[in-house]
Design a protein around this motif. Structure first.
Motif, PDB file in Angstrom:
ATOM      1  N   PHE A 109       0.855  -1.191   0.000  1.00 31.51           N
ATOM      2  CA  PHE A 109       0.000   0.000   0.000  1.00 31.51           C
ATOM      3  C   PHE A 109       0.889   1.238   0.000  1.00 31.51           C
ATOM      4  CE2 PHE A 109      -2.029  -3.434   2.312  1.00 31.51           C
ATOM      5  CZ  PHE A 109      -3.295  -3.512   1.746  1.00 31.51           C
ATOM      6  N   ARG A 110       0.555   2.190  -0.872  1.00 27.00           N
ATOM      7  CA  ARG A 110       1.280   3.465  -0.914  1.00 27.00           C
ATOM      8  C   ARG A 110       0.285   4.601  -0.751  1.00 27.00           C
ATOM      9  NH1 ARG A 110       2.802   7.508  -4.454  1.00 27.00           N
ATOM     10  NH2 ARG A 110       4.937   8.306  -4.179  1.00 27.00           N
ATOM     11  N   ALA A 111       0.591   5.484   0.178  1.00 28.34           N
ATOM     12  CA  ALA A 111      -0.300   6.607   0.453  1.00 28.34           C
ATOM     13  C   ALA A 111      -0.221   7.642  -0.659  1.00 28.34           C
ATOM     14  CB  ALA A 111       0.073   7.249   1.789  1.00 28.34           C
ATOM     15  N   ALA A 116      -7.259   3.096   8.128  1.00 26.12           N
ATOM     16  CA  ALA A 116      -8.561   2.414   8.124  1.00 26.12           C
ATOM     17  C   ALA A 116      -8.794   1.682   6.809  1.00 26.12           C
ATOM     18  CB  ALA A 116      -9.670   3.424   8.382  1.00 26.12           C
ATOM     19  N   ALA A 117      -8.366   2.299   5.686  1.00 21.92           N
ATOM     20  CA  ALA A 117      -8.530   1.650   4.383  1.00 21.92           C
ATOM     21  C   ALA A 117      -7.696   0.381   4.293  1.00 21.92           C
ATOM     22  CB  ALA A 117      -8.150   2.618   3.273  1.00 21.92           C
ATOM     23  N   VAL A 118      -6.466   0.429   4.818  1.00 23.32           N
ATOM     24  CA  VAL A 118      -5.600  -0.751   4.803  1.00 23.32           C
ATOM     25  C   VAL A 118      -6.199  -1.859   5.649  1.00 23.32           C
ATOM     26  CG1 VAL A 118      -3.353  -1.651   5.495  1.00 23.32           C
ATOM     27  CG2 VAL A 118      -3.507   0.559   4.345  1.00 23.32           C
ATOM     28  N   GLU A 119      -6.651  -1.521   6.856  1.00 21.16           N
ATOM     29  CA  GLU A 119      -7.209  -2.531   7.750  1.00 21.16           C
ATOM     30  C   GLU A 119      -8.515  -3.117   7.208  1.00 21.16           C
ATOM     31  OE1 GLU A 119      -7.461  -0.406  11.405  1.00 21.16           O
ATOM     32  OE2 GLU A 119      -5.396  -0.913  12.007  1.00 21.16           O
ATOM     33  N   GLY A 154      -8.204   5.701  -2.338  1.00 17.24           N
ATOM     34  CA  GLY A 154      -7.148   6.653  -2.668  1.00 17.24           C
ATOM     35  C   GLY A 154      -5.744   6.113  -2.563  1.00 17.24           C
ATOM     36  N   LEU A 155      -5.577   4.865  -2.145  1.00 19.00           N
ATOM     37  CA  LEU A 155      -4.247   4.284  -2.018  1.00 19.00           C
ATOM     38  C   LEU A 155      -3.798   3.649  -3.336  1.00 19.00           C
ATOM     39  CD1 LEU A 155      -4.643   2.467   1.439  1.00 19.00           C
ATOM     40  CD2 LEU A 155      -3.586   4.693   1.016  1.00 19.00           C
ATOM     41  N   ARG A 161       0.609   9.929   4.624  1.00 18.71           N
ATOM     42  CA  ARG A 161       1.239   8.749   5.194  1.00 18.71           C
ATOM     43  C   ARG A 161       0.214   7.632   5.333  1.00 18.71           C
ATOM     44  NH1 ARG A 161       6.029   9.585   8.234  1.00 18.71           N
ATOM     45  NH2 ARG A 161       6.782  11.747   8.143  1.00 18.71           N
ATOM     46  N   VAL A 162       0.699   6.389   5.238  1.00 18.22           N
ATOM     47  CA  VAL A 162      -0.228   5.267   5.412  1.00 18.22           C
ATOM     48  C   VAL A 162      -0.648   5.123   6.865  1.00 18.22           C
ATOM     49  CG1 VAL A 162       0.533   3.905   3.432  1.00 18.22           C
ATOM     50  CG2 VAL A 162       1.756   3.713   5.592  1.00 18.22           C
TER      51      VAL A 162
END
Length: 347
Positions: free
Chosen positions: A77-79, A92-95, A158-159, A84-85
């Protein structure tokens, strides 16, 4: 040996219909056996006695819920620029993306990059490792789709997301594009070398017949002998290579004998008696070398060696019997070397 092979060559030439019928029948029986046999299943490659295999066995013993040979995937994942991630929304999007994978039917575990420290120093990139209970070829479409859906949801937030690992790898079926290209190149080289479509086609035809029988026998014996697709691929490659080579030896010798004035039957006998001796010794050498893989004590290598050795043995038998038989059918279409190089005949 040369005298025996000379007689075999003359006999095959005279009994060409019988020889051709026997080989055609063998091909039909092998294909029928392969069609009726149950499909074999791919097995995990094991290397008994090696340190790596001991490590895999220990992992399976200590963590039976996972598969040490199972597929693995990574989600990176890249912000967005300037973010920042670790920011609340991005985290929250990553989780959420990883949470959608938890509990999947073939998912063994997913790692949380924020707990494992899998976040870059500048906080812009994070990655998670997803392990599966099955290897890549056994993953269902639903499992693969879930991985792609998780990445798409994170992108919608958005990531920038990339998928790595073996989970989405596809296995190439035996007899693919590589083998076809090899056959085409071999056909072109044979035509240019021999100067005759008939002579080139004869070498290819006999090689194809031997390979087809070997391939069908591997398929028919896949279940009782636990043979994998790797054995079939090796038999295919070796069968084509030596089959074309051995047939070319005898065909070239036959044309030379015809150029010296020998009758077709006599030329076939002499071709098998002379070039056939080289074919037998060459084939025996390759056969012994492949069969010797069984000495290593690794079951998969033993199966591969025996499968390849069987394909080579078939190629030798085809070259010694079917090739001289085909001379009786198509020998008159194979131009003699003197037809292209008159000065050679006059020496």
């Amino acid at each position: 040996m040369a005298t025996c092979l000379y007689r075999v060559g003359r006999w095959a030439f005279r009994r060409r219909r019988l020889v051709g019928g026997l080989w055609s029948g063998a091909l039909v029986l092998a294909i029928a056996a392969a069609a009726m046999a149950p499909a074999g299943e791919e097995e995990d490659l094991s290397l008994p006695g090696t340190e790596s295999q001991k490590a895999f066995d220990l992992l399976d013993e200590r963590f039976p819920q996972s598969n040490s040979h199972g597929a693995e995937s990574r989600l990176a994942f890249r912000a967005p620029d300037g973010q920042r991630v670790t920011a609340r929304e991005n985290k929250a999007a990553v989780e959420d993306a990883l949470g959608s994978l938890d509990g999947g039917g073939q998912v063994a575990s997913t790692t949380d990059p924020y707990e494992t420290g899998a976040v870059s120093e500048d906080g812009t990139i994070a990655y998670s490792t997803i392990t599966y209970t099955a290897d890549a070829v056994d993953l269902t479409e639903a499992t693969k789709s879930a991985l792609e859906d998780a990445a798409r949801h994170a992108r919608d937030a958005g990531l920038t997301v990339e998928i790595g690992g073996s989970a989405l790898d596809s296995e190439e079926e035996p007899g693919g594009t590589t083998e076809i290209i090899g056959v085409v190149v071999a056909a072109v080289v044979l035509v240019l070398t021999l100067g005759s479509l008939a002579a080139a086609g004869l070498s290819l035809l006999t090689a194809f017949l031997g390979v087809a029988i070997a391939f069908a026998l591997v398929a028919a014996l896949a279940v009782p002998l636990c043979l994998t697709s790797t054995v079939a691929i090796l038999a295919l490659m070796l069968g084509l290579a030596v089959g074309i080579d051995y047939a070319l030896f005898i065909t070239s010798r036959f044309r030379d004998e015809r150029a010296q004035g020998s009758e077709p039957e006599e030329a076939a006998g002499r071709a098998v008696g002379t070039a056939g001796s080289a074919v037998v010794f060459a084939g025996a050498t390759v056969f012994i070398a492949l069969a010797g893989l069984g000495v290593v004590g690794i079951p998969e290598l033993t199966k591969m060696g025996m499968g390849g050795a069987g394909a080579v043995a078939l190629a030798v038998l085809v070259a010694l019997t079917l090739v001289p038989a085909l001379f009786g059918f198509f020998g008159r279409y194979c131009p003699e070397p003197s037809a292209r190089h008159p000065r050679i005949a006059g020496r």
